[in-house]
Design a protein around this motif. Structure first.
Motif, PDB file in Angstrom:
ATOM      1  N   PRO A  39       0.822  -1.209   0.000  1.00  0.00           N
ATOM      2  CA  PRO A  39       0.000   0.000   0.000  1.00  0.00           C
ATOM      3  C   PRO A  39       0.852   1.252   0.000  1.00  0.00           C
ATOM      4  O   PRO A  39       1.937   1.290   0.595  1.00  0.00           O
ATOM      5  CB  PRO A  39      -0.808  -0.122   1.295  1.00  0.00           C
ATOM      6  N   GLY A  40       0.369   2.276  -0.669  1.00  0.00           N
ATOM      7  CA  GLY A  40       1.084   3.548  -0.668  1.00  0.00           C
ATOM      8  C   GLY A  40       1.025   4.203   0.703  1.00  0.00           C
ATOM      9  O   GLY A  40       0.270   3.796   1.595  1.00  0.00           O
ATOM     10  N   LYS A  41       1.828   5.258   0.877  1.00  0.00           N
ATOM     11  CA  LYS A  41       1.830   5.999   2.139  1.00  0.00           C
ATOM     12  C   LYS A  41       2.152   7.461   1.833  1.00  0.00           C
ATOM     13  O   LYS A  41       2.712   7.789   0.772  1.00  0.00           O
ATOM     14  CB  LYS A  41       2.857   5.425   3.109  1.00  0.00           C
ATOM     15  N   THR A  52       1.531   9.112  -1.571  1.00  0.00           N
ATOM     16  CA  THR A  52       1.046   8.034  -2.458  1.00  0.00           C
ATOM     17  C   THR A  52      -0.009   7.171  -1.764  1.00  0.00           C
ATOM     18  O   THR A  52      -0.274   6.045  -2.187  1.00  0.00           O
ATOM     19  CB  THR A  52       2.221   7.140  -2.913  1.00  0.00           C
ATOM     20  N   LYS A  53      -0.617   7.679  -0.695  1.00  0.00           N
ATOM     21  CA  LYS A  53      -1.567   6.897   0.085  1.00  0.00           C
ATOM     22  C   LYS A  53      -2.769   6.449  -0.731  1.00  0.00           C
ATOM     23  O   LYS A  53      -3.402   5.432  -0.419  1.00  0.00           O
ATOM     24  CB  LYS A  53      -2.026   7.718   1.295  1.00  0.00           C
ATOM     25  N   GLY A  54      -3.105   7.170  -1.772  1.00  0.00           N
ATOM     26  CA  GLY A  54      -4.252   6.810  -2.597  1.00  0.00           C
ATOM     27  C   GLY A  54      -3.977   5.703  -3.588  1.00  0.00           C
ATOM     28  O   GLY A  54      -4.867   5.304  -4.341  1.00  0.00           O
ATOM     29  N   LYS A  86      -6.456   3.622  -6.362  1.00  0.00           N
ATOM     30  CA  LYS A  86      -7.601   2.970  -5.731  1.00  0.00           C
ATOM     31  C   LYS A  86      -8.925   3.625  -6.105  1.00  0.00           C
ATOM     32  O   LYS A  86      -9.972   2.972  -6.100  1.00  0.00           O
ATOM     33  CB  LYS A  86      -7.423   2.971  -4.212  1.00  0.00           C
ATOM     34  N   ALA A  87      -8.881   4.896  -6.463  1.00  0.00           N
ATOM     35  CA  ALA A  87     -10.103   5.581  -6.874  1.00  0.00           C
ATOM     36  C   ALA A  87     -10.458   5.289  -8.326  1.00  0.00           C
ATOM     37  O   ALA A  87     -11.610   5.454  -8.727  1.00  0.00           O
ATOM     38  CB  ALA A  87      -9.951   7.085  -6.669  1.00  0.00           C
ATOM     39  N   ASN A  88      -9.467   4.834  -9.101  1.00  0.00           N
ATOM     40  CA  ASN A  88      -9.700   4.565 -10.521  1.00  0.00           C
ATOM     41  C   ASN A  88      -8.787   3.431 -10.979  1.00  0.00           C
ATOM     42  O   ASN A  88      -7.828   3.634 -11.731  1.00  0.00           O
ATOM     43  CB  ASN A  88      -9.441   5.833 -11.350  1.00  0.00           C
ATOM     44  N   PRO A  89      -9.066   2.213 -10.520  1.00  0.00           N
ATOM     45  CA  PRO A  89      -8.152   1.089 -10.787  1.00  0.00           C
ATOM     46  C   PRO A  89      -8.023   0.712 -12.249  1.00  0.00           C
ATOM     47  O   PRO A  89      -7.066   0.034 -12.621  1.00  0.00           O
ATOM     48  CB  PRO A  89      -8.769  -0.056  -9.968  1.00  0.00           C
ATOM     49  N   THR A  90      -8.926   1.157 -13.108  1.00  0.00           N
ATOM     50  CA  THR A  90      -8.806   0.824 -14.535  1.00  0.00           C
ATOM     51  C   THR A  90      -7.624   1.519 -15.183  1.00  0.00           C
ATOM     52  O   THR A  90      -7.252   1.189 -16.321  1.00  0.00           O
ATOM     53  CB  THR A  90     -10.097   1.201 -15.292  1.00  0.00           C
ATOM     54  N   THR A  91      -7.004   2.473 -14.484  1.00  0.00           N
ATOM     55  CA  THR A  91      -5.832   3.164 -15.030  1.00  0.00           C
ATOM     56  C   THR A  91      -4.526   2.486 -14.614  1.00  0.00           C
ATOM     57  O   THR A  91      -3.445   3.024 -14.871  1.00  0.00           O
ATOM     58  CB  THR A  91      -5.807   4.629 -14.561  1.00  0.00           C
ATOM     59  N   ALA A  92      -4.611   1.337 -13.980  1.00  0.00           N
ATOM     60  CA  ALA A  92      -3.405   0.637 -13.510  1.00  0.00           C
ATOM     61  C   ALA A  92      -2.421   0.428 -14.655  1.00  0.00           C
ATOM     62  O   ALA A  92      -2.807   0.070 -15.772  1.00  0.00           O
ATOM     63  CB  ALA A  92      -3.791  -0.699 -12.889  1.00  0.00           C
TER      64      ALA A  92
END
Length: 340
Positions: A23-25, A28-30, A62-68
């Motif tokens: 996980p980010g922190k 980069t927490k998001g 995490k708000a827009n995982p399709t952009t991974a």
């Protein structure tokens, strides 16, 4: 959780054998980050060419995982890693390093440990997008394939596992011996230096048809103990699940220890490893009196060869391994490596 849905696929070099979630922190927490391990490049694979001394880092908003997408492919072995070489037996040849097989992260410590074929490594992951190798070890005498790495809770020990024979060979025999196809336990100092301490392997010989090499291990968060669970292919008689941990952990672990200490049997479902086993010797008298029964109430009997078999402790998968019987904090944060 009840209805997971496919969201996105991301192509990575040489495929993807293991994903480790970090996980980010801070800024980069998001985001979540996936450290993707892959290995064994081939000239005939257009997207998996040598040299392949890297991992792929996938950034997931995490708000827009399709952009991974893959944001970095750091080279962990600028010198090419372990070149590999012959071993004492045909199945014990040392693997050359061409990527990593498994990475386990402790995000709250900003550390990750990698098992990378011919090398074991420690990485600083304070910068999630630019992990750095800060320690590296090799075992060119006894390790054939660095398969997995497991921290204890406070990052003072690391267990590296050797997948001798690729998980398909019988390696619990006199020829292989106790130090090959084993776990290697290392101390990890405050300045992140690894120091070898000991090997652990199930203490018995099996038949030539029973592959017993250790596979992945996972930390069990039990307050005051450093414990991991580990499977060993045909090292155990039954596939049992570790469950009902809501019961007093001490009582369950003592029952497991009782099974492990019984003598005169060919197989048992539990092994307990202690860095300082003498600390538990005082428990042995009452442990031997512990009643451990198979699910359904059946006691131990004999195997097809007429050899005594112990009762099976319900709720145990693979090996329970204690790295240190002194208090240690429970881990916090995410970070799990899953692999085959």
């Amino acid at each position: 959780m009840k209805n997971p849905k496919y969201v996105k696929s991301v192509e990575t070099a040489c495929g993807s054998h293991t994903h480790t979630l970090v996980p980010g922190k801070g800024k980069t927490k998001g985001n979540d980050y996936l450290y993707v391990s892959s290995y064994s490049p081939r000239a005939e694979y257009p997207d998996c060419q040598t040299p392949h001394d890297l991992i792929s880092i996938v950034k997931v908003d995490k708000a827009n995982p399709t952009t991974a997408e893959v944001i970095a492919t750091p080279n962990l072995f600028p010198d090419g890693g372990n070149p590999g070489g012959p071993g004492p037996t045909p199945i014990a040849n040392r693997s050359s390093t061409t990527g990593c097989h498994d990475i386990t992260a402790l995000p709250h410590k900003d550390l990750a440990a990698g098992a990378c074929m011919g090398d074991g490594i420690i990485m600083d992951i304070a910068d999630r997008e630019q992990p750095k190798v800060i320690e590296r070890v090799q075992d060119n005498e006894n390790f054939a394939f660095w398969h997995s790495a497991t921290f204890n809770a406070d990052a003072t020990k690391v267990v590296f596992t050797d997948e001798l024979g690729g998980g398909g060979a019988a390696t619990c025999d006199a020829e292989t011996g106790p130090d090959r196809g084993a776990n290697a336990i290392y101390d990890l100092s405050a300045d992140h230096e690894l120091t070898f301490r000991s090997y652990f392997k199930i203490p018995r010989h099996q038949t030539e048809t029973e592959n017993c090499v250790a596979h992945n291990g996972s930390l069990i968060p039990v307050a005051g103990r450093d414990l991991m669970v580990q499977s060993r292919y045909r090292g155990w008689r039954e596939r049992l699940g570790l469950h009902r941990l809501g019961q007093p952990a001490r009582a369950r672990l003592l029952r497991a220890w009782a099974v492990a200490r019984r003598r005169g049997h060919r197989r048992h479902p539990v092994d307990v490893l202690l860095q300082r086993p003498r600390l538990l010797l005082g428990h042995r008298a009452r442990l031997r009196r512990a009643e451990v029964q198979r699910p359904g109430g059946q006691a131990g009997g004999h195997d097809p060869h007429g050899r005594a078999q112990p009762a099976v402790a319900a709720g145990v998968l693979g090996a329970l391994i204690s790295l240190r019987p002194t208090p240690a904090p429970s881990p916090s944060g995410g970070g799990v490596g899953l692999s085959g």
